[in-house]
Design an enzyme around this catalytic site. Structure first.
Site, PDB file in Angstrom:
ATOM      1  N   TYR A 118       0.862  -1.184   0.000  1.00 38.73           N
ATOM      2  CA  TYR A 118       0.000   0.000   0.000  1.00 38.73           C
ATOM      3  C   TYR A 118       0.895   1.229   0.000  1.00 38.73           C
ATOM      4  O   TYR A 118       1.516   1.563   1.005  1.00 38.73           O
ATOM      5  CB  TYR A 118      -0.919  -0.022   1.217  1.00 38.73           C
ATOM      6  CG  TYR A 118      -1.926   1.097   1.302  1.00 38.73           C
ATOM      7  CD1 TYR A 118      -2.176   1.966   0.230  1.00 38.73           C
ATOM      8  CD2 TYR A 118      -2.657   1.302   2.466  1.00 38.73           C
ATOM      9  CE1 TYR A 118      -3.095   2.974   0.313  1.00 38.73           C
ATOM     10  CE2 TYR A 118      -3.594   2.313   2.577  1.00 38.73           C
ATOM     11  CZ  TYR A 118      -3.810   3.151   1.493  1.00 38.73           C
ATOM     12  OH  TYR A 118      -4.735   4.167   1.592  1.00 38.73           O
TER      13      TYR A 118
ATOM     14  N   LYS B 119      -1.453  -1.456  -3.950  1.00 38.87           N
ATOM     15  CA  LYS B 119      -2.535  -0.481  -3.892  1.00 38.87           C
ATOM     16  C   LYS B 119      -1.899   0.895  -4.033  1.00 38.87           C
ATOM     17  O   LYS B 119      -1.134   1.334  -3.173  1.00 38.87           O
ATOM     18  CB  LYS B 119      -3.297  -0.600  -2.570  1.00 38.87           C
ATOM     19  CG  LYS B 119      -4.400   0.448  -2.414  1.00 38.87           C
ATOM     20  CD  LYS B 119      -5.028   0.386  -1.029  1.00 38.87           C
ATOM     21  CE  LYS B 119      -6.041   1.509  -0.843  1.00 38.87           C
ATOM     22  NZ  LYS B 119      -6.579   1.555   0.537  1.00 38.87           N
TER      23      LYS B 119
END
Length: 299
Positions: free
Chosen positions: A142, A170
């Site tokens: 992320y 992400k």
């Protein structure tokens, strides 16, 4: 039926980063979490991120995180990917959370860039590698420098992608140029972590979304990605443009705050926030209703 995944879409295509419902007195609302999870999967989500930023993970205990993963798995684990957020700015703590999530039965891990302590790229490499080495679960990185203070450089992403269990990223970096290069060079499955950029990121190689507005508009996000995949660029663009007021309204302030307000307006489980987050004012709630209505959301 077990959730469907492929090497290209290891967690499916449409995932919502789920809020953590609380009771009126601020305790964990496990029944509400199960009802919300079922609603989101029924709406068309392939998976849910549990204990992410939108789940108020900075203010939930390790025990609460484990209880929440168990509850969501029980509710939807046979038909959606349940991905446990385990990221902290302490590698040892992140590894502990990862191992607990694996024992509980999570299908994957979301590991955010360590925040506040601003490690160099070598520190990021070792941090994420330690997490990926600690379990047999697939890992989604992320990358959100606006919160963490440090981006994951493209070269670091390429090196991390060599790990067999680091399979996805992400992206909340907000840089389509860097995303284009990183997708091409790393081969990671790329998920948009910025709802306003869902369609642009698809155009440079993303495979899906980890969404906040998915709490409200999962069917529309599904239609957008289906249109893009079928080559109907005009339809995908029309859906994107229709949703612009939703994207804007849900992020006029911190996304957890607006999401819980929107869920409450719709009669879905949400509950209060834990400090330092605070509820919307009456004026902000009125504006949220206007924004959602402009994007076609019925409350």
């Amino acid at each position: 039926m077990a959730p469907i995944s492929t090497p290209q879409t290891p967690f499916g295509r449409v995932l919502t980063a789920m809020v953590t419902p609380f009771t009126a007195d601020g305790a964990l609302d496990l029944d509400g979490a199960q009802r919300l999870a079922a609603h989101l999967v029924d709406a068309g989500n392939d998976g849910l991120i549990v204990n992410g930023t939108t789940g108020e993970s900075p203010t939930t205990s390790d025990a609460e995180k484990d209880q929440l993963v168990r509850a969501v798995l029980e509710a939807v684990g046979d038909r959606a990917h349940v991905v446990a957020g385990i990221g902290t700015n302490d590698t040892r703590h992140s590894v502990e959370l990862a191992r607990t999530a694996e024992r509980t039965g999570a299908h994957g891990l979301l590991a955010v860039t360590p925040y506040y302590n601003k490690p160099p790229q070598e520190g990021l490499l070792r941090h994420f590698t330690a997490i990926a080495d600690s379990t047999g679960l697939p890992v989604m990185l992320y990358d959100i420098p606006g919160r963490s203070g440090v981006p994951i450089d493209t070269e670091t992403l390429v090196r991390l992608a060599e790990h067999p269990r680091i399979v996805a990223n992400k992206d909340a970096k907000g840089d389509l140029g860097r995303a284009s290069w990183a997708i091409a060079e790393s081969g990671l499955a790329w998920y948009s972590g910025d709802d306003m950029l869902n369609l642009p990121l698809l155009s440079v190689g993303a495979v899906g979304f980890v969404s906040v507005v998915g709490h409200m508009v999962t069917p529309e996000l599904r239609a957008l990605i289906d249109a893009h995949l079928s080559g109907d660029v005009q339809k995908a663009t029309e859906i994107h443009q229709t949703l612009l007021p939703v994207f804007t309204g849900m992020f006029r302030t911190q996304g957890v705050i607006t999401t819980k307000a929107a869920l409450t307006l719709r009669g879905l489980p949400a509950g209060p926030l834990r400090l330092p987050l605070v509820e919307l004012s009456a004026q902000e709630t009125a504006q949220l209703k206007i924004d959602l209505a402009a994007g076609g959301v019925q409350l």
